[in-house]
Design a protein around this motif. Structure first.
Motif, mmCIF file in Angstrom:
data_model
loop_
_atom_site.group_PDB
_atom_site.id
_atom_site.type_symbol
_atom_site.label_atom_id
_atom_site.label_comp_id
_atom_site.label_asym_id
_atom_site.label_seq_id
_atom_site.Cartn_x
_atom_site.Cartn_y
_atom_site.Cartn_z
ATOM 1 N N PRO A 95 -50.469 -20.571 23.163
ATOM 2 C CA PRO A 95 -49.955 -20.945 21.842
ATOM 3 C C PRO A 95 -50.912 -21.865 21.076
ATOM 4 C CG PRO A 95 -48.955 -22.322 23.507
ATOM 5 C CD PRO A 95 -49.882 -21.378 24.236
ATOM 6 N N THR A 96 -50.488 -22.257 19.844
ATOM 7 C CA THR A 96 -51.305 -23.131 19.013
ATOM 8 C C THR A 96 -50.418 -24.162 18.317
ATOM 9 O OG1 THR A 96 -53.052 -23.130 17.328
ATOM 10 C CG2 THR A 96 -51.115 -21.759 16.905
ATOM 11 N N LYS A 97 -51.050 -25.116 17.604
ATOM 12 C CA LYS A 97 -50.315 -26.147 16.883
ATOM 13 C C LYS A 97 -50.613 -26.036 15.384
ATOM 14 C CE LYS A 97 -50.231 -29.482 20.705
ATOM 15 N NZ LYS A 97 -50.632 -30.837 21.169
ATOM 16 N N ILE A 98 -49.551 -26.171 14.576
ATOM 17 C CA ILE A 98 -49.667 -26.122 13.126
ATOM 18 C C ILE A 98 -49.191 -27.457 12.567
ATOM 19 C CG2 ILE A 98 -48.931 -24.952 11.015
ATOM 20 C CD1 ILE A 98 -50.613 -23.190 12.812
ATOM 21 N N TYR A 99 -49.991 -28.050 11.679
ATOM 22 C CA TYR A 99 -49.668 -29.359 11.129
ATOM 23 C C TYR A 99 -49.254 -29.238 9.653
ATOM 24 C CZ TYR A 99 -51.888 -31.163 15.345
ATOM 25 O OH TYR A 99 -52.205 -31.422 16.672
ATOM 26 N N LEU A 100 -48.112 -29.836 9.308
ATOM 27 C CA LEU A 100 -47.634 -29.846 7.927
ATOM 28 C C LEU A 100 -47.691 -31.261 7.363
ATOM 29 C CD1 LEU A 100 -44.486 -27.507 7.886
ATOM 30 C CD2 LEU A 100 -46.874 -26.939 7.458
ATOM 31 N N SER A 101 -48.077 -31.351 6.084
ATOM 32 C CA SER A 101 -48.168 -32.652 5.410
ATOM 33 C C SER A 101 -47.150 -32.728 4.284
ATOM 34 C CB SER A 101 -49.574 -32.858 4.834
ATOM 35 O OG SER A 101 -50.537 -32.838 5.872
ATOM 36 N N GLU A 102 -46.634 -33.931 4.047
ATOM 37 C CA GLU A 102 -45.662 -34.126 2.977
ATOM 38 C C GLU A 102 -46.318 -33.911 1.625
ATOM 39 O OE1 GLU A 102 -42.510 -37.155 3.166
ATOM 40 O OE2 GLU A 102 -43.606 -37.951 4.889
ATOM 41 N N LYS A 103 -45.515 -33.437 0.667
ATOM 42 C CA LYS A 103 -46.012 -33.224 -0.685
ATOM 43 C C LYS A 103 -46.150 -34.553 -1.408
ATOM 44 C CE LYS A 103 -44.392 -28.566 -1.838
ATOM 45 N NZ LYS A 103 -43.502 -27.776 -2.728
ATOM 46 N N SER A 104 -47.126 -34.612 -2.292
ATOM 47 C CA SER A 104 -47.283 -35.777 -3.152
ATOM 48 C C SER A 104 -46.813 -35.381 -4.542
ATOM 49 C CB SER A 104 -48.750 -36.222 -3.202
ATOM 50 O OG SER A 104 -49.187 -36.607 -1.912
ATOM 51 N N TYR A 105 -45.847 -36.107 -5.071
ATOM 52 C CA TYR A 105 -45.274 -35.756 -6.366
ATOM 53 C C TYR A 105 -45.776 -36.718 -7.441
ATOM 54 C CZ TYR A 105 -41.977 -32.866 -3.759
ATOM 55 O OH TYR A 105 -41.419 -31.929 -2.931
ATOM 56 N N VAL A 106 -46.173 -36.143 -8.566
ATOM 57 C CA VAL A 106 -46.548 -36.937 -9.735
ATOM 58 C C VAL A 106 -45.485 -36.680 -10.795
ATOM 59 C CG1 VAL A 106 -48.259 -37.352 -11.524
ATOM 60 C CG2 VAL A 106 -48.993 -36.759 -9.200
ATOM 61 N N LEU A 107 -44.717 -37.707 -11.132
ATOM 62 C CA LEU A 107 -43.611 -37.536 -12.078
ATOM 63 C C LEU A 107 -44.104 -37.601 -13.514
ATOM 64 C CD1 LEU A 107 -40.901 -39.783 -10.369
ATOM 65 C CD2 LEU A 107 -41.211 -37.314 -10.166
ATOM 66 N N ASP A 108 -43.659 -36.632 -14.313
ATOM 67 C CA ASP A 108 -44.001 -36.631 -15.733
ATOM 68 C C ASP A 108 -43.156 -37.672 -16.468
ATOM 69 O OD1 ASP A 108 -45.763 -34.537 -15.367
ATOM 70 O OD2 ASP A 108 -44.196 -33.024 -15.625
#
Length: 256
Positions: A95-108
């Motif tokens: 098997p393998t490992k997959i890394y997810l990162s949190e989204k960065s939000y820029v508010l209008d």
């Protein structure tokens, strides 16, 4: 003779390796949060090539059938959706490992408008502006109606003009995309795919599944006479169903 035998052996081995690449296998892996390095449960794992999917266990584990060159999507609310191409190394070193990162939000910048509300619903509903309604026109023999922005005679003419103009409506919208449109049926069958699309509003996952540009989606819906309000506010599942309904009508008209 000896060289011929060696050549034949190499040829057979190459053919065997090539066949192995085309054989679908069950891939295993773990989805991990990039910052905390903790496993992530409930992540949608979609094989965009075969339009099938699964969800990671509470321990972040997943299993999905795929083969070399398939595209896998990993999606979780609040995290960046990533696309991974299945390689020979992954198939061999499963098997393998997959890394997810949190989204960065820029508010209008948001402008807050003041309404002089009275507290009475009957009065206040008239003071607050409401988005205009959209209407759909049904045509006998077709499976669904056509949505337009208003009730004016010009709106009806636009619908009829689109339907009976093969060059603009039939060929340009669907005729050039037979392979992509066939995937619509597969997308409707898999509940994991549908559940993921119901949480999406960015059109990126849908575009990847249909193998079309993200910018093509509003153009298709405009040609199918869906209102601007629907195109902007519907989730990806509703958009997919709208495109599918329009495609089914296209096939009816094509047969006639």
């Amino acid at each position: 003779m000896r060289y011929f035998v060696v050549f034949l052996f190499v040829l057979v081995c190459s053919s065997t390796f090539a066949q192995n690449d085309t054989i679908a296998k069950t891939l295993k892996g773990t989805v991990i949060q990039n910052d905390t390095r903790l496993p992530m449960g409930g992540v949608h794992v979609i094989n965009a090539t075969k339009v099938t999917g699964t969800i990671t266990t509470p321990s972040g584990l997943f299993e999905i059938v795929a083969q070399v060159n398939d595209t896998l999507l990993f999606s979780f609310l609040g995290f960046e959706t990533i696309k991974v191409k299945v390689t020979n190394d992954w198939v061999k070193e499963n098997p393998t490992k997959i890394y997810l990162s949190e989204k960065s939000y820029v508010l209008d910048e948001v402008t807050v408008y003041k309404y002089n509300l009275t507290g009475f619903i009957q009065v206040d509903t008239k003071l607050i502006p409401v988005a205009s309604d959209s209407y759909r026109y049904n045509i006998t023999g077709l499976q669904a109606g056509y949505e337009v922005g208003d009730k004016s005679p010009g709106a009806v003419s636009k619908v009829l003009g689109s339907i009976f103009n093969p060059a603009d409506f039939l060929y340009n919208v669907f005729g050039k995309r037979p392979k992509e449109m066939k995937k619509l049926k597969e997308m409707k069958k898999d509940d994991t795919v549908r559940n993921l699309l119901s949480t999406k509003f960015d059109r990126e996952t849908l575009a990847t599944l249909l193998e079309i540009s993200k910018d093509d989606i509003p153009l298709i819906l405009e040609n199918c006479n869906y209102s601007e309000y629907f195109i902007k506010t519907a989730n990806d599942l509703q958009i997919m169903d709208a495109i599918n309904a329009c495609y089914e009508e296209y096939k009816v008209l094509k047969k006639r």
